[in-house]
Design a protein around this motif. Structure first.
Motif, mmCIF file in Angstrom:
data_model
loop_
_atom_site.group_PDB
_atom_site.id
_atom_site.type_symbol
_atom_site.label_atom_id
_atom_site.label_comp_id
_atom_site.label_asym_id
_atom_site.label_seq_id
_atom_site.Cartn_x
_atom_site.Cartn_y
_atom_site.Cartn_z
ATOM 1 N N VAL A 210 61.185 66.714 -64.831
ATOM 2 C CA VAL A 210 60.775 67.907 -64.103
ATOM 3 C C VAL A 210 59.779 68.676 -64.955
ATOM 4 O O VAL A 210 59.971 68.837 -66.166
ATOM 5 N N ALA A 214 55.970 74.418 -64.865
ATOM 6 C CA ALA A 214 55.357 74.815 -63.590
ATOM 7 C C ALA A 214 55.945 76.133 -63.111
ATOM 8 O O ALA A 214 57.133 76.400 -63.249
ATOM 9 N N SER A 217 58.197 76.608 -58.870
ATOM 10 C CA SER A 217 59.062 75.504 -58.480
ATOM 11 C C SER A 217 60.490 76.003 -58.304
ATOM 12 O O SER A 217 60.853 77.088 -58.766
ATOM 13 N N TYR A 218 61.318 75.165 -57.654
ATOM 14 C CA TYR A 218 62.741 75.467 -57.524
ATOM 15 C C TYR A 218 63.527 74.360 -58.194
ATOM 16 O O TYR A 218 63.128 73.192 -58.167
ATOM 17 N N PRO A 263 57.575 69.335 -48.341
ATOM 18 C CA PRO A 263 56.539 69.366 -49.379
ATOM 19 C C PRO A 263 55.158 69.222 -48.759
ATOM 20 O O PRO A 263 55.003 68.953 -47.561
ATOM 21 N N GLU A 289 55.601 73.947 -48.535
ATOM 22 C CA GLU A 289 55.098 74.232 -49.879
ATOM 23 C C GLU A 289 54.126 75.409 -49.846
ATOM 24 O O GLU A 289 54.132 76.257 -50.726
#
Length: 804
Positions: A210, A214, A217-218, A263, A289
């Protein structure tokens, strides 16, 4: 079968079909957040062989008895705690050493009444420490939903198998019970029968990297359902038909509160995506997104019958679709960050049908027609009783009608709306009370038309072109308050057909307009307060390394989430979150310090419980910071309290609170009962309050409301000691006890209000405003203001003003 013995078991699917031999892991121990009776209902019953037998030697098939007392206790029950039954417990298993686990078999609580786990979250830790409390950062959540079947209450119960999508490497595994199979009645303790973990012959795959650097993000364990992942596997390439994939995600997520995440991509749709009416009570969430990168695109030339319009996406409603009957119980639905494109040749298309009650929001969405054709862009009128809700930063391109609202309850709030290219009318209202700010329209037709309803419209820019020179920018029939309107290219800026006879308005600039005479009780002000307006700060976008999951801070020895939440808030994380499915409970006050920038519930619940001889727990905001604190996406059954100078944002929340600090406060899409103090400034967009008695108290501060919706009797807003309150649009849905008090009370303070009332109970407000100046009190009674249509039984306040 003793758990210390290596046992060969059949690898079975839930329906019992055998596929391969596997082995149960030996030497497992268990503990839980509570036990109803030590020993008899101990967590160790989950891993011992009490009441548990193999059907035949070496068969690998085991049955759990229905007798919870067998062998001195065969199942585990949570306890009855001072805060209530432990219906959301934690069970933790120690595998003894680090092992690779491919699956587990569970025998749910097999006694009476049904107490078995239903929806379950699984966490694991690779830590090989033998200590009792692990580092919160070592816990990971399995990115998989688990639902345990209800036990049959039969002695031949063989349990069910749950495979991990990918094997996990762990020493510790925890089950969080998000819900049980209890049906109706009062909360009760949860229970479980047996659990066996099955070792995997396959090496666990390394976790997917991951990008923790960033922003925006979640985390993986937020519980969002990604439609691009199995088993949905949508393509999002604009070529393959993704209808069935997304519909499957909708069917599995409806009414759970879980976010369906799309997404970046273009998702080709060939039939309506549908949340089923009457299934659950709302709590449906769809998020892309971004509107620039996520698009639901309708195939060309398939919705071409204008006599039978069809939406690309419909959010349903609470009721029977065939009978078109229902109730306003479709709560907290949210759509954000995507585009709906109706393609080409779809003259019978509706872009989006959106519906929500009490709270709900549509944010950062574009609805467009590829060729301008289509019936409606945003349809808020497809079923009665829609709202209250918030629509913010919406753009509609094309269609006969850009936005349509209708019905007489429950009001809607819209801010920063852009309309272009409509053929009949930009925005059509057929009954709702509306609050609109920041409407921009570029059209050859009327920008806004209201046939029925009390409307507040402020800060609008309406540009007419072509045939607009023969039309009016705004057409209002019942009641309109308008302020700061810029209308060019039209014959009239405002065409007023209100029966109280204020003339229409030509010209391009309208500073302030009221369709009926301004109401007041004392000489003085004759125009609105026109309080200064500030935009709501957006939530901070933190790196994932700065997020803290309260469940990872939960210790299995703790019976509720109080300490876990406080540890998460004190951990140094800037974003603290309640993961999907969580129904978290606290029994003592929890403090949010200046380091935390966001507390997000991810549409979960945080409940407070008052223990005997203890004060009610509160969520206390302490310390000052130059950065705003955002509390969002949560149902808070405890009060928020602040004396801080910090800016506070509450959005997408059910919550009550007392704010006595000096900072700025912003509400968006909030329901609850609140009080602000003399140095507080509040800007509220869609605020709903349904408590009996004083609904909102402004004790000397400044409060600005864009869209106020209320129910039940008692004063809706009390403003005192120099306070200033402005209400721009909304609805008093007077459901009970209109005699309980004036609708508004102002005591040596200032009030400016535009509002409509609907009452179907026969008991509307008898006193609309009670104003007191230097000890002298005057009342505005029902009938002093004009009444709405007889079937609505309510009063209307196009503009009431008080104060200097």
């Amino acid at each position: 079968m003793r758990n210390s013995i290596l046992v060969v078991a059949l690898w079975c699917s839930i329906d019992g079909a055998a596929s391969a031999a596997e082995r149960f892991i030996e030497g497992v121990t268990a503990r839980a957040s509570s036990e109803q009776v030590k020993g008899l209902m101990s967590a160790m019953n989950l891993v011992n062989d009490h009441g548990f037998k193999e059907t035949a030697s070496e068969s690998g098939v085991f049955q759990l008895t229905t007798n919870g007392y067998a062998d001195g206790g065969s199942m585990w029950n949570g306890a009855y705690l001072p805060s209530g039954p432990d219906e959301h417990p934690v069970v933790e298993f120690d595998l003894g050493r680090i092992q690779t686990v491919g699956a587990f078999r569970v025998w749910n609580h097999n006694g009476s009444p049904h107490r078995g786990f239903a929806d379950v979250t699984v966490q694991y830790s690779v830590s090989d420490e033998g200590n009792t409390e692990l580092d919160p950062k070592s816990w990971r959540t399995v990115r998989q939903s688990f639902r345990f079947a209800k036990a049959p209450k039969a002695d031949n119960y063989t349990g069910e198998l749950h495979r991990f999508k990918s094997p996990i490497t762990a020493r510790w595994i925890r089950f969080f019970c998000n819900g049980t199979h209890r049906t109706g009645g009062q909360p009760d303790v949860a229970g479980l029968g047996k659990v066996r973990f099955i070792a995997s012959e396959t090496t666990a795959l390394p976790a997917t990297p991951v990008d923790h650097s960033a922003f925006g993000s979640y985390p993986d364990d937020c519980g969002w359902l990604n439609v691009r992942e199995a088993p949905y596997s949508a393509h999002g390439d604009g070529k393959h038909d993704d209808t069935d994939s997304i519909q499957r995600a909708i069917d599995e997520c409806q009414a759970t509160g879980r976010v369906i995440y799309l997404p970046a991509g273009t998702y080709l749709i060939s039939k309506t995506l549908k949340f089923q009416p009457g299934r659950g009570h709302g709590r449906n969430n769809v998020r892309g997104e971004s509107r620039e990168r996520t698009t639901l695109r309708l195939k060309d030339a398939i919705f071409n019958d204008i006599s039978k319009p069809q939406p690309v996406l419909t959010l349903g409603f609470c009721g029977n679709e065939e009978r078109q009957r229902g109730s306003a119980d479709w709560f907290n639905n949210n759509i954000a960050e995507l585009t709906v494109d109706t393609g080409l040749g779809n003259a019978g298309a509706i872009g989006l049908q959106f519906y929500s009650n009490n709270t709900g929001s549509l944010r950062d969405v574009t609805i467009r027609s590829g060729d301008g054709a289509g019936v409606i862009g945003l349809d808020l009128a497809y079923f009665d009783m829609n709202g209250p809700l918030l629509v913010k930063r919406l753009q509609v391109e094309g269609f006969e009608i850009g936005i349509k609202t209708g019905g007489t309850v429950n009001s809607q709030t819209l801010e920063h709306i852009t309309l272009a290219g409509q053929k009949q009318v930009g925005f059509l209202n057929e009954g709702q009370c509306l609050a609109i700010r920041g409407l921009k329209s570029r059209n050859a037709v009327t920008a806004f038309q209201s046939k029925l309803g009390i409307v507040a419209l402020v800060d609008a820019e309406l540009i007419g072109n072509g045939a607009a020179s023969d039309s009016s920018a705004i057409v209002s029939r019942e009641a309109l308050f308008a302020r700061n309107i810029r209308a060019t290219g039209y014959k009239l800026a405002i065409e007023n057909t209100d029966d109280e006879g204020r003339p229409s308005v030509a010209g391009s600039d309208v500073a302030e307009f009221v369709s009926a005479p301004v109401l007041s009780l004392f000489p003085g002000r004759t125009s609105s307060l026109n309080l200064p307006v500030e935009e709501t700060p957006e939530p901070a976008l933190d790196r994932l390394t700065e997020w803290a999951n309260i469940r990872s801070h939960r210790r299995v020895t703790e019976s509720d989430d109080t300490a876990a939440l406080q540890r998460a808030l004190d951990s140094g994380a800037t974003t603290v979150y309640l993961p999907k499915g969580s129904d978290s409970h606290v029994t003592d006050t929890v403090t949010i310090g200046p380091k935390v920038r966001r507390l997000t519930g991810l549409f979960g619940k945080l409940r407070g419980h008052t223990l005997k001889d203890r004060d009610a727990p509160v969520l206390r905001i302490a310390g000052d910071s130059a950065e705003p604190l955002v509390i969002e996406d949560c149902s808070l059954a405890l009060k928020i309290e602040s004396r801080s100078r910090r800016t506070i944002v509450v959005r997408n929340c059910e919550a009550n609170g007392v704010l006595l600090g000096e900072g700025k406060v912003f509400f968006e899409n909030v329901v609850g009962k609140w009080e602000i103090g003399p140095r507080q400034q509040l800007w509220a967009r869609h605020f709903n309050t349904e408590e009996e008695g004083v609904h909102f108290l402004n004790a000397g501060g400044q409060a600005w409301f864009l869209g106020l919706k209320t129910e039940r009797g008692g004063p809706l807003i009390v403003t005192r000691t120099g306070g200033r309150t402005e209400v721009l649009g909304g609805l008093s849905y007077t459901t009970t006890n209109g005699k309980l008090g004036p609708m508004f009370v102002t005591e040596d303070a200032a009030l400016s209000v535009t509002l409509g009332e609907v009452c179907y109970s026969g008991d509307p407000f008898h006193t609309l405003v009670r104003e007191t100046r230097q000890g002298e009190a005057k009342d505005l009674k029902r009938g002093d203001a004009s009444l709405r249509a007889s079937f609505l039984q309510g009063s209307r306040l196009p503009l009431f003003v008080s104060g200097q």
